[in-house]
Scaffold this motif. Structure first.
Motif: not given
Lengths: 411, 222
Positions: A62-63, A66, A72, A95, A98, A100-101
């Motif tokens: 996931t990182d 990102l 974004a 996450y 976040h 975007n998640v």
């Protein structure tokens, strides 16, 4: 008839195929594909990460998403837990906040079900899939999006490598993946791809939906979808500089298990629902050359391996029988000491095999150059020589599984 | 013509050229092997004739030829190894191999006769083994016997092993077979004139040799 004589036609076919790849690499479509620059267009994209029991890697996966160099507000990351029994859901939950998640849960097991749930949760036209044990290069997405320029392109594959290879099994796979980068690049230029691998392949949403979404594909859903797209007349592209790194089996046994599953999937899909593609002129190079070659390679390698093993066993038994009673110091010494050209082993099979091997190594090296993936070329190429000894094991196993109708679990 | 079809035709052309080159190279090397064998045989023919002539010229001191004879036998053994390798590569039905085997068998018979004459004239006690084998599938123990003899020859340099393909169509060989009364099961051996046949183990085979014949010291002259 000796094994050498039986193997010669297959070596001929292998050299023909390698020559075909080399010629294709030099042809205009491949040159144009290499000249393609990262685009400035930034449509809305979503990346679906289906995962089952991937607590060890899901955070890093996931990182890496990102960190993609992509606006974004145009990037959605959809993590889909597929009935994990480890800490995967808890790590995903971190996450959730976040922007975007999105975290989703697919209670029914099956990678295709998890992917479909992820696709349903987004409006993005371009949807990527990323296995939860893979990590993307920050520029990968910018390499992929321009490949969708033509409306005929239904999917785009990336350039996969092994994530931090350590032991000989991982280095061997890294060389194989590098070979795959070259192959995918060449084959994509003539629309010959029949698999969109789990690590960071992208799909055009409208096509996926028109074709009915992902479905069970003998545990190779990515291959099933690619074959379905090819059957429907779409094109599959490749972005050779969209680097993605994936974790690989680090033992021979795990590797054999993984590859048996892949080969099973290939054989069952190709000989089952997609048999009509094979030797079908309407499907061009894929139908007339690539699928028949891949099928021939699987079956012939398995048969020749069994034949070689049986002949070798007979020769060893005969060798021991002949040497019985003779002191070991003599029996184990080389028969022809020192170099004498006269005794240099020369056979058509051995020399053609040598040419095929050198060509393979050249394709491995080119894959590294093409994708600009940093890895130790010498170590990977040296390990690659083992590939020929190990690959027949899973080819024999999967051929036997398919012949006997035996199934294997995904995880 | 589509790009793929054009590429496939070019690739086919490349593959045919590569395969043709490999077949040519392998044939070239095999012919070079045969040429080398022929060259060695020609040299040995000259050496054998030379030894024969030397032997006749030195009627009064024939034993001066012993050293030459020993060297010749050793070279003959090397030729035999090369010939066996070539036969293995090209098959025992290859015409050139058969022709070379005939020449080689003739050289062996000549060397055997010279060795016997030298032994009689000079009182040396060489240990000679005539070994009759077959590659026609009627000799199950020939591989074992051949390997055991190679071991004995390499271990005891004074041992002179002469190998003959029993089925080789060669008049001189047929005469040798008749003279030595070779019959029955193969492999067959004539060790210092004593006939035996069949092969079980190296240990049993060593018992067929005269006492003291298998020692690493050089046999003494009388």
């Amino acid at each position: 008839m000796s094994v050498d004589a039986l193997a010669c036609p297959f070596i001929f076919i292998a050299i023909f195929f390698e020559s075909f790849v080399l010629v294709t690499l030099l042809s205009k479509p491949a040159r144009d594909a290499r000249a393609r620059k990262p685009g400035s267009a930034t449509p809305l994209v979503a990346v679906v990460v289906p995962c089952r029991n991937e607590a060890e890697t899901i955070a890093a996966t996931t990182d890496s998403l990102l960190k993609l160099n992509y606006p974004a507000d145009k990037l959605e990351i959809i993590l889909v837990d597929n009935a994990s029994t480890d800490d995967t859901p808890a790590i995903m939950a971190r996450y959730q906040a976040h922007p975007n998640v999105t975290v989703l849960h697919a209670p029914e097991r099956g990678k295709h079900k998890a992917v479909n749930i992820g696709i349903a949760a987004t409006e993005a036209e371009f949807i990527g899939c990323l296995d939860a044990d893979s990590f993307v290069d920050p520029d990968a997405l910018n390499e992929i999006i321009p490949c969708f320029a033509s409306h005929r392109v239904a999917a785009v594959t990336a350039a996969m490598s092994i994530h931090q290879p350590h032991n000989i099994v991982e280095h061997m796979q890294n060389a194989e993946y590098s070979f795959g980068i070259t192959m995918r690049h060449a084959m994509a230029s003539i629309n010959g791809l029949y698999v969109t691998p789990g690590p960071f392949s992208f799909y055009r949403r409208s096509v996926v939906e028109a074709l009915g979404g992902f479905r069970y594909g003998h545990q190779t859903e990515d291959m099933e979808m690619a074959l379905r797209m090819q059957k429907a007349g779409y094109e599959i592209e490749n972005a050779p500089r969209a680097r993605v790194y994936t974790r690989a089996p680090h033992t021979v046994l795990k590797l054999i298990k993984q590859r048996t599953r892949w080969t099973n999937g290939f054989l069952r899909n190709t000989l089952g629902e997609y048999r009509s593609l094979v030797l079908n002129r309407d499907h061009g190079v894929l139908g007339m050359l690539i699928l028949p070659f891949a099928l021939t390679a699987v079956v012939s390698t398995a048969l020749l391996f069994l034949l070689t093993i049986s002949q070798l066993t007979l020769q060893i038994v005969r060798g021991i029988e002949v040497r019985l009673g003779v002191p070991l110091s003599y029996a184990l010494a080389p028969r022809y000491a020192g170099f004498d050209w006269f005794y240099f082993p020369t056979s058509v099979f051995a020399l053609l095999g040598f040419i095929a091997m050198v060509a393979s190594l050249a394709l491995v090296a080119y894959g590294r150059h093409l994708s600009q993936t940093p890895f130790h070329l010498g170590r990977s190429m040296a390990s690659y020589l083992l590939y020929g000894l190990i690959a027949p094991l899973w080819l024999v196993r999967s051929t036997a599984h398919v012949a006997l109708g035996k199934n294997q679990a995904w995880k | 013509m589509t790009t793929s079809l054009r590429n496939a035709l070019i690739a086919l052309g490349i593959t045919i050229v590569l395969t043709g080159t490999v077949i040519y190279a392998v044939n070239y090397l095999n012919n070079a092997r045969l040429a080398e064998l022929k060259s060695i045989e020609d040299q040995l023919t000259i050496d054998t004739l030379s030894l024969d002539t030397q032997f006749s010229l030195l009627e009064s001191a024939p034993c001066d030829s012993v050293a030459s004879s020993t060297t010749l036998t050793s070279e003959l053994a090397d030729l035999g190894t090369r010939l066996a390798y070539t036969e293995n590569q090209l098959g025992n039905n290859n015409e050139q191999v058969i022709r070379l085997k005939k020449q080689y068998s003739l050289l062996e018979i000549r060397d055997y006769l010279v060795t016997k004459r030298l032994a009689a004239a000079c009182g040396t006690k060489p240990v000679t083994v005539l070994y009759f084998y077959s590659n026609s599938g009627d000799c199950s123990a020939c591989d074992k016997a051949g390997y055991a003899l190679s071991y004995l020859r390499d271990t005891y340099p004074q041992l002179r092993v002469y190998s003959f393909d029993y089925h080789l169509d060669l008049g001189a060989l047929k005469t040798l077979i008749a003279v030595d009364k070779i019959r029955g099961e193969l492999p067959a051996f004539v060790i210092n004139g004593k006939y035996s046949n069949g092969f079980t183990t190296l240990a049993d085979f060593e018992k067929e040799f005269p006492k003291g014949a298998l020692s690493t010291s050089t046999p003494k002259k009388k």
